[in-house]
Design a protein around this motif. Structure first.
Motif, mmCIF file in Angstrom:
data_model
loop_
_atom_site.group_PDB
_atom_site.id
_atom_site.type_symbol
_atom_site.label_atom_id
_atom_site.label_comp_id
_atom_site.label_asym_id
_atom_site.label_seq_id
_atom_site.Cartn_x
_atom_site.Cartn_y
_atom_site.Cartn_z
ATOM 1 N N GLN A 4 0.836 -1.203 0.000
ATOM 2 C CA GLN A 4 0.000 0.000 0.000
ATOM 3 C C GLN A 4 0.870 1.251 0.000
ATOM 4 O OE1 GLN A 4 -3.465 0.039 -0.294
ATOM 5 N NE2 GLN A 4 -2.914 2.155 -0.790
ATOM 6 N N TRP A 5 1.973 1.225 0.738
ATOM 7 C CA TRP A 5 2.914 2.353 0.776
ATOM 8 C C TRP A 5 3.415 2.651 -0.635
ATOM 9 C CZ3 TRP A 5 7.997 3.686 -0.165
ATOM 10 C CH2 TRP A 5 8.522 4.766 0.573
ATOM 11 N N MET A 6 3.697 1.608 -1.375
ATOM 12 C CA MET A 6 4.158 1.778 -2.750
ATOM 13 C C MET A 6 3.026 2.265 -3.661
ATOM 14 S SD MET A 6 7.375 1.240 -3.302
ATOM 15 C CE MET A 6 8.831 0.514 -2.523
ATOM 16 N N ARG A 7 1.832 1.739 -3.477
ATOM 17 C CA ARG A 7 0.694 2.192 -4.292
ATOM 18 C C ARG A 7 0.424 3.677 -4.069
ATOM 19 N NH1 ARG A 7 -1.537 -2.859 -2.682
ATOM 20 N NH2 ARG A 7 -1.601 -4.308 -4.453
ATOM 21 N N ASP A 8 0.617 4.126 -2.835
ATOM 22 C CA ASP A 8 0.418 5.536 -2.507
ATOM 23 C C ASP A 8 1.570 6.403 -3.019
ATOM 24 O OD1 ASP A 8 -1.925 4.861 -1.207
ATOM 25 O OD2 ASP A 8 -1.015 4.848 0.801
ATOM 26 N N ARG A 9 2.596 5.760 -3.542
ATOM 27 C CA ARG A 9 3.777 6.427 -4.123
ATOM 28 C C ARG A 9 4.429 7.396 -3.135
ATOM 29 N NH1 ARG A 9 4.337 4.949 -9.262
ATOM 30 N NH2 ARG A 9 5.842 6.595 -9.725
ATOM 31 N N ARG A 10 4.523 6.937 -1.902
ATOM 32 C CA ARG A 10 5.107 7.782 -0.867
ATOM 33 C C ARG A 10 6.604 7.972 -1.064
ATOM 34 N NH1 ARG A 10 2.252 6.409 4.834
ATOM 35 N NH2 ARG A 10 3.268 8.367 5.323
ATOM 36 N N PHE A 11 7.193 7.121 -1.864
ATOM 37 C CA PHE A 11 8.623 7.262 -2.165
ATOM 38 C C PHE A 11 8.914 8.507 -2.987
ATOM 39 C CE2 PHE A 11 6.615 4.392 -5.222
ATOM 40 C CZ PHE A 11 6.926 4.984 -6.431
ATOM 41 N N GLU A 12 7.902 9.047 -3.623
ATOM 42 C CA GLU A 12 8.136 10.208 -4.488
ATOM 43 C C GLU A 12 8.509 11.470 -3.703
ATOM 44 O OE1 GLU A 12 4.630 10.537 -6.902
ATOM 45 O OE2 GLU A 12 5.429 9.149 -8.417
ATOM 46 N N THR A 13 8.240 11.490 -2.414
ATOM 47 C CA THR A 13 8.557 12.672 -1.598
ATOM 48 C C THR A 13 9.957 12.609 -0.984
ATOM 49 O OG1 THR A 13 7.563 11.704 0.390
ATOM 50 C CG2 THR A 13 6.117 13.001 -1.049
ATOM 51 N N LEU A 14 10.674 11.531 -1.205
ATOM 52 C CA LEU A 14 12.019 11.398 -0.626
ATOM 53 C C LEU A 14 13.005 12.280 -1.378
ATOM 54 C CD1 LEU A 14 12.036 7.514 -0.207
ATOM 55 C CD2 LEU A 14 11.662 9.225 1.592
ATOM 56 N N GLN A 15 13.927 12.876 -0.644
ATOM 57 C CA GLN A 15 14.912 13.779 -1.239
ATOM 58 C C GLN A 15 16.318 13.208 -1.261
ATOM 59 O OE1 GLN A 15 14.139 17.207 1.373
ATOM 60 N NE2 GLN A 15 13.482 18.314 -0.451
ATOM 61 N N ALA A 16 16.697 12.470 -0.233
ATOM 62 C CA ALA A 16 18.102 12.069 -0.088
ATOM 63 C C ALA A 16 18.261 10.577 0.202
ATOM 64 C CB ALA A 16 18.763 12.882 1.030
ATOM 65 N N THR A 17 17.198 9.809 -0.019
ATOM 66 C CA THR A 17 17.291 8.357 0.109
ATOM 67 C C THR A 17 16.799 7.723 -1.184
ATOM 68 O OG1 THR A 17 15.166 8.469 1.273
ATOM 69 C CG2 THR A 17 17.126 8.061 2.604
ATOM 70 N N HIS A 18 17.446 6.617 -1.545
ATOM 71 C CA HIS A 18 17.025 5.891 -2.746
ATOM 72 C C HIS A 18 16.684 4.466 -2.339
ATOM 73 C CE1 HIS A 18 16.698 5.043 -7.031
ATOM 74 N NE2 HIS A 18 17.222 3.872 -6.737
ATOM 75 N N ILE A 19 15.454 4.043 -2.587
ATOM 76 C CA ILE A 19 15.015 2.705 -2.204
ATOM 77 C C ILE A 19 15.510 1.706 -3.240
ATOM 78 C CG2 ILE A 19 13.043 1.226 -1.713
ATOM 79 C CD1 ILE A 19 11.539 3.775 -0.865
ATOM 80 N N ARG A 20 16.382 0.819 -2.802
ATOM 81 C CA ARG A 20 17.004 -0.148 -3.713
ATOM 82 C C ARG A 20 16.291 -1.489 -3.734
ATOM 83 N NH1 ARG A 20 22.187 0.152 -5.353
ATOM 84 N NH2 ARG A 20 21.487 -1.605 -6.647
ATOM 85 N N GLY A 21 15.415 -1.748 -2.755
ATOM 86 C CA GLY A 21 14.744 -3.033 -2.727
ATOM 87 C C GLY A 21 14.210 -3.354 -1.356
ATOM 88 N N VAL A 22 14.158 -4.661 -1.043
ATOM 89 C CA VAL A 22 13.571 -5.114 0.221
ATOM 90 C C VAL A 22 14.546 -6.035 0.949
ATOM 91 C CG1 VAL A 22 11.212 -4.908 -0.636
ATOM 92 C CG2 VAL A 22 12.414 -7.099 -0.870
ATOM 93 N N MET A 23 14.335 -6.137 2.245
ATOM 94 C CA MET A 23 15.103 -7.048 3.094
ATOM 95 C C MET A 23 14.129 -7.776 4.000
ATOM 96 S SD MET A 23 16.254 -7.535 6.458
ATOM 97 C CE MET A 23 17.031 -6.296 7.486
ATOM 98 N N GLY A 24 14.464 -9.008 4.339
ATOM 99 C CA GLY A 24 13.624 -9.728 5.293
ATOM 100 C C GLY A 24 14.345 -10.918 5.878
ATOM 101 N N MET A 25 13.767 -11.437 6.972
ATOM 102 C CA MET A 25 14.304 -12.617 7.651
ATOM 103 C C MET A 25 13.209 -13.667 7.747
ATOM 104 S SD MET A 25 16.553 -10.874 10.702
ATOM 105 C CE MET A 25 15.487 -9.453 10.894
ATOM 106 N N ALA A 26 13.612 -14.901 7.644
ATOM 107 C CA ALA A 26 12.667 -15.999 7.807
ATOM 108 C C ALA A 26 12.473 -16.292 9.286
ATOM 109 C CB ALA A 26 13.188 -17.250 7.087
#
Length: 223
Positions: free
Chosen positions: A133-155
């Motif tokens: 949902q965060w991505m659908r809302d395109r909240r990344f478009e307001t970032l100025q000095a961070t670049h989202i390269r992907g995802v991280m997770g643990m099993a």
């Protein structure tokens, strides 16, 4: 021992998989030994450790921060000159703080958004639903000095290989939906960081592009 372990693991990885040697709780001379064996990417989980070790290694060392990041440590972490990636952005609030602090010092930092798929309340991060949902809302478009390269997770921390595989599959599936359906215009959204010493072969089978291996390289940690 470290060099031998490193060469064995690195030699077993498929082409295109980035190995992060997790050096947390190990001394700088152990990191130097791995560096001399050809490793360049290291992961730390405590700000005080990464700030202490980074000046002792050559300038071409890449440091990744992989632990839980407290908001009051963000500014200190960003001052590490060769910090190349923060894996553990577990909330919009933390992301905004990293973005503000990076902008203040004129730095752009690559980050990964942490997914919580494990069956453990102690793990942090976005749920799959929240992140999509965060991505659908395109909240990344307001970032100025961070670049989202992907995802991280643990099993989930379990001996049940089927559960581990399902967790990794969930992380990779979320990544795929984001890049192919939700926000296909994202640039350089190309990292799926998952898998550690005990489960990284399964993570690779399920689509990891980056694995975080510590104990199998450096041995048991001394706390």
């Amino acid at each position: 021992m470290i060099a031998g372990n490193l060469h064995k693991i690195a030699g077993s990885l498929p082409q295109g998989i980035t190995l992060v040697a997790v050096s947390k709780f190990h001394p700088a001379d152990a990191v130097s030994e791995a560096y001399d064996a050809g490793q360049r990417v290291f992961g730390e989980s405590r700000v005080q450790e990464i700030t202490a070790k980074a000046p002792l290694l050559p300038a071409d060392t890449e440091w990744h921060f992989i632990g839980h990041l407290q908001t009051n440590k963000v500014a200190q972490l960003l001052r590490v000159s060769n910090l190349s990636l923060i894996h553990s952005i577990d909330s919009d609030r933390l992301l905004r703080m990293v973005d503000r602090e990076a902008a203040k010092i004129g730095k752009t930092i690559d980050v990964l958004l942490e997914l919580h798929v494990a069956d453990e309340e102690t793990k942090s991060g976005f749920t799959v639903t929240e992140l999509e949902q965060w991505m659908r809302d395109r909240r990344f478009e307001t970032l100025q000095a961070t670049h989202i390269r992907g995802v991280m997770g643990m099993a989930t921390n379990t001996d049940d290989a089927a559960r581990i595989r399902a967790d990794f599959r969930s992380i990779r599936s979320c990544y795929d939906r984001i890049i192919h359906e939700i926000a296909p215009d994202l640039r350089r959204f190309d990292v799926v960081s998952m898998g550690m010493s005990h489960d990284y072969p399964i993570a690779i089978e399920e689509g990891a592009t980056m694995v975080r291996v510590g104990t199998s390289i450096f041995g048991e940690r001394t706390y």
